[in-house]
Enzyme design. Structure first.
Site, PDB file in Angstrom:
ATOM      1  N   ALA A 116       0.682  -1.220   0.053  1.00  9.93           N
ATOM      2  CA  ALA A 116       0.044  -0.124   0.030  1.00  9.93           C
ATOM      3  C   ALA A 116       0.898   1.156   0.065  1.00  9.93           C
ATOM      4  CB  ALA A 116      -0.914  -0.034   1.092  1.00  9.93           C
ATOM      5  N   SER A 118       0.540   3.760  -3.174  1.00 10.98           N
ATOM      6  CA  SER A 118      -0.038   4.953  -3.992  1.00 10.98           C
ATOM      7  C   SER A 118      -1.196   5.374  -3.272  1.00 10.98           C
ATOM      8  CB  SER A 118      -0.425   4.507  -5.194  1.00 10.98           C
ATOM      9  OG  SER A 118       0.594   3.987  -6.061  1.00 10.98           O
ATOM     10  N   ARG A 242      10.484  -4.686 -10.110  1.00 17.91           N
ATOM     11  CA  ARG A 242      10.379  -3.895 -11.418  1.00 17.91           C
ATOM     12  C   ARG A 242      10.939  -4.695 -12.695  1.00 17.91           C
ATOM     13  NH1 ARG A 242      11.346   2.345  -9.466  1.00 17.91           N
ATOM     14  NH2 ARG A 242       9.360   2.827  -9.243  1.00 17.91           N
ATOM     15  N   GLN A 278       5.099 -10.248 -47.556  1.00 22.04           N
ATOM     16  CA  GLN A 278       6.059  -9.582 -46.823  1.00 22.04           C
ATOM     17  C   GLN A 278       5.754  -8.759 -45.729  1.00 22.04           C
ATOM     18  OE1 GLN A 278       8.493  -6.706 -49.117  1.00 22.04           O
ATOM     19  NE2 GLN A 278      10.200  -8.146 -49.127  1.00 22.04           N
ATOM     20  N   GLU A 363       3.657   0.463 -10.382  1.00 19.22           N
ATOM     21  CA  GLU A 363       5.094   0.196  -9.892  1.00 19.22           C
ATOM     22  C   GLU A 363       5.969   0.921 -10.483  1.00 19.22           C
ATOM     23  OE1 GLU A 363       6.764  -3.690  -9.265  1.00 19.22           O
ATOM     24  OE2 GLU A 363       4.829  -4.634  -9.123  1.00 19.22           O
TER      25      GLU A 363
END
Length: 385
Positions: A116, A118, A242, A278, A363
């Site tokens: 917790a 943010s 990360r 292509q 994150e």
């Protein structure tokens, strides 16, 4: 740093994880309710011994787990990652009592953890958080047993596993006006008086919610690490996770790429197969190129973390940034090459298209990662002068 490559045991383990994810975890994931903790899925991760490896393995193994699970079952990958994110501060900074109470339950899948950090007005700028840890007096009150006591007041938002977690690693301001140096990490059980929460209806299928703190009591026994040094706890956790967010993204990109290879090889179009055009062949090659580049950067960052390299923050930021942006590109191109069928509910790419967006935000958003990279580059230049 040497180039990363898997040895035979790692290759076999990754194949085993993909099989387990497809055969044992995906059926449980499909029975879960979107937006809510799937406790049966978490318990199975515990039974398979994967949650315990969060605390016994390094960053490379964490990335291998997240990439392999994401390839076959993103819900299982996310459930595992959230247990690690919420509980790693306890593992790394907890007291013996905190560790003994919570880590065995996290490892066996019977306790749900949450990270917790943010807040409504402090997402990307985590150092600006406003959740207050008010002391009973002008200083933390000295109780008869010597324990300092605070009351947590404020809000947290965009918290994965909230409000259904069993405990939260909570970051609160213990010293006003001190920026990152005035934040303390607390371990807060979900049954503390004054702690409430609500679910948020989000694009991502995993649970995300908001928390309210109405004078929630915490003591010195709840502190993780040192008072006013909680930002180190947060950043240390993010430096580990990360690169593994990048591994999650690589797993999704590889799943999208393999689906695209199968589809373009079999799909009849314009008198041949799609792969014979292509434009399509070059697009698939570009998807593969970017995916492999991102994968190599992820495992270079994880290896740097495991070896204790000095440039881990920069490498972690680079890995998360490149891999999550790459996965967004690859999944989007996969949808384009599949056409309308990829947008139908239940299609793998429809699922990945919803899943792939959030990692570019949580994150630390992509813009935050660029800021970290630039800061580390200039700091390195100054140190060399």
């Amino acid at each position: 740093m040497p180039a990363f490559s898997l040895d035979p045991p790692q290759t076999a383990w990754c194949a085993e994880l993909r099989t387990l994810a497809a055969e044992r975890l995906r059926p449980l994931a499909e029975k879960g309710e979107p937006g809510h903790v799937n406790r049966a899925l978490v318990a199975e991760l515990g039974q398979l011994g994967l949650l315990e490896r969060l605390f016994t393995s390094g960053a490379v193994d964490l990335c291998l787990m997240r990439e392999s699970l994401a390839y076959a079952c993103t819900e299982a990958e996310t459930a595992l990652a959230l247990q690690g994110l919420g509980a790693h501060p306890v593992h790394a900074h907890g007291t013996p009592a905190q560790r003994d109470r919570w880590l065995p339950r996290v490892a066996d899948g019977t306790a749900i953890a949450a990270f917790a950090l943010s807040e409504p007005a402090a997402g990307s700028d985590a150092a600006a958080l406003e959740l207050r840890a008010d002391a009973g007096a002008s200083e933390p009150a000295a109780e008869p047993d010597g324990a300092a006591r605070w009351r947590l007041t404020g809000e947290k938002c965009w918290i994965s596993n909230a409000p259904e977690a069993d405990f939260y690693t909570v970051f609160a301001r213990t010293t006003p006006g001190a920026g990152a140096r005035g934040v303390t990490a607390f371990l807060v059980p979900a049954d503390r008086p004054g702690l409430g929460g609500t679910s948020l209806d989000m694009l991502s299928p995993h649970p995300i919610g908001a928390l309210t703190f109405d004078a929630v009591p915490v003591t010195a026994d709840d502190v993780l690490g040192e008072v006013d040094r909680g930002f180190r706890v947060a950043m240390g956790t993010l430096n580990l996770f990360r690169p593994s967010v990048g591994a999650f993204a690589v797993g999704m990109a590889r799943a999208a790429l393999d689906a695209t290879l199968a589809h373009t090889a079999e799909r009849d179009a314009f008198g041949g197969k799609l792969k014979d055009l292509q434009t399509v062949a070059h697009q698939v090659a570009e998807m593969a190129l970017r995916t492999e580049a991102a994968r190599l950067m992820v495992y270079a960052a994880a290896t740097a973390y495991d070896e204790g390299a000095e440039d881990v923050p920069k490498r972690a930021a680079m890995a998360k940034l490149l891999a999550t942006e790459t996965a967004q590109y690859v999944v989007d191109q996969a949808v384009q090459l599949h056409g309308a069928r990829a947008l139908r509910r239940g299609h793998l790419l429809e699922h990945l298209y919803r899943e792939v967006r959030a990692p570019r935000v949580y994150e630390g958003a992509s813009e935050v990662q660029r800021g970290i990279i630039a800061k580390e580059l200039y700091a390195g230049r100054e140190a060399a002068q």
